[in-house]
Design an enzyme around this catalytic site. Structure first.
Site, PDB file in Angstrom:
ATOM      1  N   ILE A   5     -52.642 -30.074  27.889  1.00  0.00           N
ATOM      2  CA  ILE A   5     -51.489 -30.004  26.989  1.00  0.00           C
ATOM      3  C   ILE A   5     -50.213 -29.792  27.788  1.00  0.00           C
ATOM      4  CG2 ILE A   5     -50.400 -28.634  25.155  1.00  0.00           C
ATOM      5  CD1 ILE A   5     -53.184 -28.085  24.046  1.00  0.00           C
ATOM      6  N   ARG A  36     -56.484 -37.479  32.436  1.00  0.00           N
ATOM      7  CA  ARG A  36     -55.627 -37.184  31.286  1.00  0.00           C
ATOM      8  C   ARG A  36     -54.380 -36.390  31.643  1.00  0.00           C
ATOM      9  NH1 ARG A  36     -59.625 -34.007  31.974  1.00  0.00           N
ATOM     10  NH2 ARG A  36     -59.522 -31.753  31.651  1.00  0.00           N
ATOM     11  N   ALA A  85     -56.072 -14.433  28.077  1.00  0.00           N
ATOM     12  CA  ALA A  85     -54.677 -14.692  28.430  1.00  0.00           C
ATOM     13  C   ALA A  85     -53.824 -14.970  27.197  1.00  0.00           C
ATOM     14  CB  ALA A  85     -54.588 -15.874  29.408  1.00  0.00           C
ATOM     15  N   CYS A 115     -85.657 -14.448  21.630  1.00  0.00           N
ATOM     16  CA  CYS A 115     -87.025 -14.949  21.456  1.00  0.00           C
ATOM     17  C   CYS A 115     -87.045 -16.467  21.316  1.00  0.00           C
ATOM     18  CB  CYS A 115     -87.685 -14.286  20.252  1.00  0.00           C
ATOM     19  SG  CYS A 115     -86.764 -14.473  18.727  1.00  0.00           S
TER      20      CYS A 115
END
Length: 624
Positions: free
Chosen positions: A24, A55, A117, A169
């Site tokens: 971002i 990206r 954070a 379990c």
């Protein structure tokens, strides 16, 4: 025109802080620069990795290993040389980024990768009275929220979810999903073989026939070569342990029985001879890889049991051949190729045993790292929405603040769903200073347990100070005198009732964190007994925004599972007449049908922990 001019002036005069320069963050910095912002500060602790490059478009291959904040700054200045960008390659929790530091900014924008954070920045923004624009993405989903002290809820007013956990379990005895096998391979087997030897572990350590001279089958015998050691571990965890589980007939009455797998069947001698050697795997300066050693090149191929077994043994050996100094201190990391190979193949072999479909290395890595692969366009959309909300904040246009959700599939022709912000939660201990209640056995519980399990873990304080009335019983941080630090250390191992100012039923604790400028009160209620299953910590904190449901994770620790209250919400319908609103559950029907998430999520993509705090359907509308 007047409104546009006012916005332009507000943008030009603004001094803004970005925290995070990742998925971002890169898009946000670019959008801020192109929108006219001329004084931008960026904080980011991370360095650039190859996996970021698909990206995070401000970075190139030559930047790998360098600071994200610094490289992002340099990239923007190439096409906006006249603006001021100051970058900090640092942790936002460092002492230099205190309340006074935050006060210099008009708005703070988060693109962080962890909950701790985010909470820290939220508290600093509240203390400095600086508006915060929070954001997150996961795949095609995303959101932007605005937090302004006194006007909207703060980031911590609503419960945040914790990672999904599973009963121990199920993990150790009766897996039914591939993720159960991944958790077993990652948190039990990998941790047992390569992690901290002193850590509790639920794996059976006793061998079938005393084939190992050690009481713990996972310890290597002195005269044992790596091939023998690898086969013995393989036979123990995939063969003998399954046989032991099959002895309990009750367990398998209504379940499909698993098949024990031994190396002599899955990995005959000739197959083992085909395995590579440490010299084949990679060049000395490259990361060891079992795949490379064996000549396997396609991580998206689903391997056979034999191939999974070969990669498992090869990865096992490479840890001791190439990374022996790290053995005993390793923690699973989704960016560690050898660790991913070991965990993925171990999970696949166990899945084969229990009749669970196998997964490719690529798919298994996604499960092991909780990865929802990032979508660059989602990051770009969310960055644009952050800037829109930041401009509203700068103009003081609080009536038009919006929480906006980015959806994967259109809902009544909407991919962006705006919702009015919510008012502050009056029971939030962070922004409303509401007292908390702690049920605890004051005669048995030590101060250390309260600080570690409650004050630091649940309340998120980094450097806490604890007072009982006017008596200071504990303080954390630099600058303490030696005798003070020694005194506080002694208090840590005292039970609450034996502290210099005894803690008994009705006592009020005052807890502060000066770095966050956060203070809260905790009222003590003495309780003798606790339910070991439901309340394993021996303490219960009430009045904080925590998830309600609890489950045991694979290592036996208790974690909370996210819960949300369902309610009829209203949302702005941007496809209908101005001012018209309608029930959110009507317009969310399509979203539910297409399988979009309907609960709070925390998802980690390749490098960004991304959070959708709440689906709008699950929040009750509280108009400002």
């Amino acid at each position: 025109m007047a409104a546009a001019a006012a916005s332009e002036e507000a943008v030009k005069a603004a001094k803004v802080l970005m925290v995070g320069a990742g998925g971002i963050g890169c898009e946000l910095l670019k959008t801020l620069a192109l929108s006219g912002f001329s004084d931008i500060h960026i904080i980011d602790l991370d360095t650039i990795e190859v996996s970021n490059l698909n990206r995070q478009f401000l970075f190139r291959k030559t930047h790998v290993g360098q600071s994200k904040a610094h490289v992002a700054r340099d990239a923007i200045l190439k096409f906006r040389p006249n603006i001021n960008i100051k970058s900090y390659h640092a942790n936002v929790k460092d002492s230099e980024f205190n309340v006074d530091f935050f006060k210099q900014f008009n708005v703070v924008m988060n693109g962080l990768d962890n909950l701790d954070a985010r909470r820290h920045v939220n508290r600093l923004c509240l203390a400095a009275e600086v508006p915060l624009v929070e954001s997150g993405t996961t795949g095609f989903l995303g959101q932007v929220t605005v937090h302004v002290k006194g006007k909207t809820e703060c980031y911590e007013c609503q419960a945040k979810p914790v990672p999904k956990s599973y009963p121990v379990c199920t993990i150790t005895s009766t897996p039914s999903k591939f993720v159960h096998c991944i958790v077993w391979a990652k948190d039990l087997l990998f941790a047992k073989l390569f992690g901290d030897k002193n850590q509790d572990n639920d794996l059976n350590v006793h061998s079938k026939d005393g084939s190992s001279s050690n009481s713990d089958v996972f310890k290597r015998d002195a005269d044992e070569d790596l091939d023998q050691y690898a086969r013995r571990i393989y036979d123990h965890v995939f063969g003998y342990n399954i046989e032991v589980a099959l002895e309990n007939e009750e367990t398998w009455k209504n379940r499909k029985r698993p098949t024990p797998i031994y190396s002599r069947e899955a990995l005959p001698e000739e197959a083992l001879k085909q395995n590579g050697t440490s010299g084949d795997c990679t060049k000395e300066h490259e990361e060891p890889s079992a795949m490379a050693s064996l000549g396997l090149t396609n991580p998206q191929e689903i391997w056979t049991l034999a191939d999974n077994s070969r990669v498992f043994v090869e990865a096992f050996k490479l840890f001791f051949q190439k990374r022996e100094k790290e053995v005993g201190n390793l923690i699973f990391d989704k960016d560690d190729q050898l660790a991913v190979e070991f965990v993925s193949t171990a999970a696949n072999i166990r899945a084969y045993s229990f009749g669970i479909p196998l997964h490719s290395l690529f798919e298994a890595k996604g499960v092991a790292g909780n990865i929802v692969h990032a979508v660059a366009t989602t990051n770009a959309i969310i960055a644009g929405l952050i800037v829109i909300e930041a401009i509203k904040v700068l103009r003081g246009d609080y009536k038009n603040y919006r929480m906006t959700f980015c959806l994967e599939h259109p809902t009544r022709k909407m991919l962006l769903m705006p919702v009015d912000p919510f008012e502050p939660n009056k029971s939030c201990y962070v922004c409303s200073e509401t007292p908390l209640l702690l049920d605890v056995n004051t005669k048995e519980t030590k101060l250390r347990e309260v600080i570690d399990k409650i004050i630091k873990s649940k309340l998120g304080m980094n450097l806490p100070l604890v007072m009982i009335g006017s008596t200071l019983v504990f303080e954390d941080g630099d600058g303490l005198e030696e005798d003070e630090a020694a005194n506080y250390a002694l208090n840590l191992d005292k039970v609450l009732a034996e502290l210099p100012a005894p803690v008994i039923n009705g006592t009020k604790l005052t807890v502060e964190d000066f770095q966050q400028e956060l203070s809260c009160s905790i009222n003590i209620k003495h309780r003798e007994e606790f339910d070991e299953e439901k309340e394993p910590e021996g303490m219960v904190l009430s009045g904080w925004s925590a998830p309600v449901e609890k489950q045991v994770n694979s290592n036996g620790a208790n974690k909370s599972a996210a819960s949300s209250s369902s309610a009829h919400d209203t949302v702005e319908d941007i496809s209908s007449k101005p001012g018209m609103k309608r029930k959110l559950d009507e317009i969310s029907e399509t979203k539910e049908n297409c399988g979009a998430s309907t609960s709070a999520q925390v998802v980690e993509d390749d490098d960004d922990l991304t959070m959708l705090d709440e689906d709008p359907k699950l929040k009750k509308k509280r108009s400002l």
